[in-house]
Design a protein around this motif. Structure first.
Motif, PDB file in Angstrom:
ATOM      1  N   UNK A 143       2.337  21.753   2.620  1.00  0.00           N
ATOM      2  CA  UNK A 143       3.106  21.566   1.631  1.00  0.00           C
ATOM      3  C   UNK A 143       2.847  21.338   0.205  1.00  0.00           C
ATOM      4  N   UNK A 144       1.831  20.715  -0.005  1.00  0.00           N
ATOM      5  CA  UNK A 144       1.390  20.249  -1.244  1.00  0.00           C
ATOM      6  C   UNK A 144       1.860  19.010  -1.632  1.00  0.00           C
ATOM      7  N   UNK A 145       2.716  18.142  -0.881  1.00  0.00           N
ATOM      8  CA  UNK A 145       3.231  17.017  -1.260  1.00  0.00           C
ATOM      9  C   UNK A 145       2.505  15.871  -1.007  1.00  0.00           C
ATOM     10  N   UNK A 146       2.425  14.813  -1.976  1.00  0.00           N
ATOM     11  CA  UNK A 146       1.861  13.596  -2.070  1.00  0.00           C
ATOM     12  C   UNK A 146       2.677  12.543  -1.946  1.00  0.00           C
ATOM     13  N   UNK A 147       2.925  11.720  -0.877  1.00  0.00           N
ATOM     14  CA  UNK A 147       3.833  10.785  -0.700  1.00  0.00           C
ATOM     15  C   UNK A 147       3.272   9.640  -1.217  1.00  0.00           C
ATOM     16  N   UNK A 148       3.929   8.716  -1.939  1.00  0.00           N
ATOM     17  CA  UNK A 148       3.496   7.555  -2.743  1.00  0.00           C
ATOM     18  C   UNK A 148       4.305   6.370  -2.203  1.00  0.00           C
ATOM     19  N   UNK A 149       3.435   5.268  -1.798  1.00  0.00           N
ATOM     20  CA  UNK A 149       4.101   3.978  -1.366  1.00  0.00           C
ATOM     21  C   UNK A 149       3.332   2.899  -2.428  1.00  0.00           C
ATOM     22  N   UNK A 150       3.869   2.490  -3.396  1.00  0.00           N
ATOM     23  CA  UNK A 150       3.179   1.507  -4.274  1.00  0.00           C
ATOM     24  C   UNK A 150       3.556   0.036  -3.908  1.00  0.00           C
ATOM     25  N   UNK A 151       2.645  -0.526  -3.128  1.00  0.00           N
ATOM     26  CA  UNK A 151       3.161  -1.746  -2.292  1.00  0.00           C
ATOM     27  C   UNK A 151       2.805  -3.048  -3.319  1.00  0.00           C
ATOM     28  N   UNK A 152       2.266  -2.815  -4.567  1.00  0.00           N
ATOM     29  CA  UNK A 152       2.082  -3.878  -5.357  1.00  0.00           C
ATOM     30  C   UNK A 152       1.691  -3.366  -6.935  1.00  0.00           C
ATOM     31  N   UNK A 153       2.128  -3.967  -7.903  1.00  0.00           N
ATOM     32  CA  UNK A 153       2.040  -3.523  -9.246  1.00  0.00           C
ATOM     33  C   UNK A 153       3.004  -2.782  -9.923  1.00  0.00           C
TER      34      UNK A 153
END
Length: 229
Positions: A143-153
């Motif tokens: 799908x070209x989807x980039x899922x992001x989980x920023x855990x800090x900052x």
């Protein structure tokens, strides 16, 4: 339970669902006991791993070399070729910081039936010398989807985090400004999708709206190799 719901439950437990999708899924959990039970199973798998594996940042001297050669000095154009001619060595040093998320994600998909396991799924764990910014990225090639989980900052006022893709000896290519939300997603342009497997993601600190030059102008805050699950 169908494949999509099982995968959603796993991604929910891993913490990589975008904020809006996570809210919708949370609402479903209150009404669907079977789905809640599936999430409990995944959380039970992941909990002991997070207790046993400690992420290790790259050595300070190596991180300084990455920042200098990847994005260059403040007044000098980036010259990444020297660094990426020894990319195998750098990836070896970064391995310790990637182990935790790679093992967790591998367990996630290994538990699915072979016919359920998605093909072309990649993970990257981004961290830096000071660990001020940490981010987990899950990329679905289909799908070209980039899922992001920023855990800090978080980006400072009037500043933005920008995400870059580095492929081999090539100069960094911007994937766009990171959303302010901790859980978010980006759509990788079709022309760049073939460059994702085996590449490296990096986050830099930029003026509001992103780099005005097309190259990183601020410090490199986190880097991580993209590995297939």
């Amino acid at each position: 339970m169908d494949r999509d719901d099982r995968l959603l439950a796993a991604e929910y437990a891993l913490g990589v669902l975008p904020h809006a999708e996570r809210q919708r899924f949370s609402a479903r959990l209150e009404q669907e006991p079977d789905l809640r039970a599936e999430v409990d199973v995944w959380e039970g798998h992941f909990e002991p791993l997070t207790n046993e594996i400690e992420a290790t940042p790259p050595p300070p001297a190596m991180y300084g070399l990455i920042e200098q050669r990847l994005f260059g000095a403040s007044s000098t154009p980036a010259t990444p070729k020297g660094l990426w001619s020894s990319i195998g060595f750098w990836r070896g040093l970064a391995f310790a910081s990637l182990v935790a998320i790679a093992v967790m994600a591998s367990l996630l998909f290994a538990t699915l039936r072979p016919t359920d396991a998605p093909e072309g799924t990649y993970v990257a764990n981004l961290s830096g010398e000071t660990n001020l910014v940490q981010l987990v990225a899950l990329y679905e090639a289909s799908s070209g989807q980039l899922r992001l989980n920023r855990t800090k900052g978080e980006a400072a006022a009037e500043r933005d985090f920008e995400l870059w893709l580095i492929e081999g000896d090539n100069a960094p290519i911007s994937l766009g400004v990171l959303p302010r939300e901790a859980h978010a997603s980006l759509q990788v342009p079709a022309a760049l999708r073939a460059k994702m497997p085996g590449g490296v993601l990096a986050i830099s600190d930029e003026p509001a709206g992103g780099s005005p030059t097309g190259q990183a102008t601020g410090p490199v805050l986190a880097v991580g190799a993209i590995s297939q699950i």
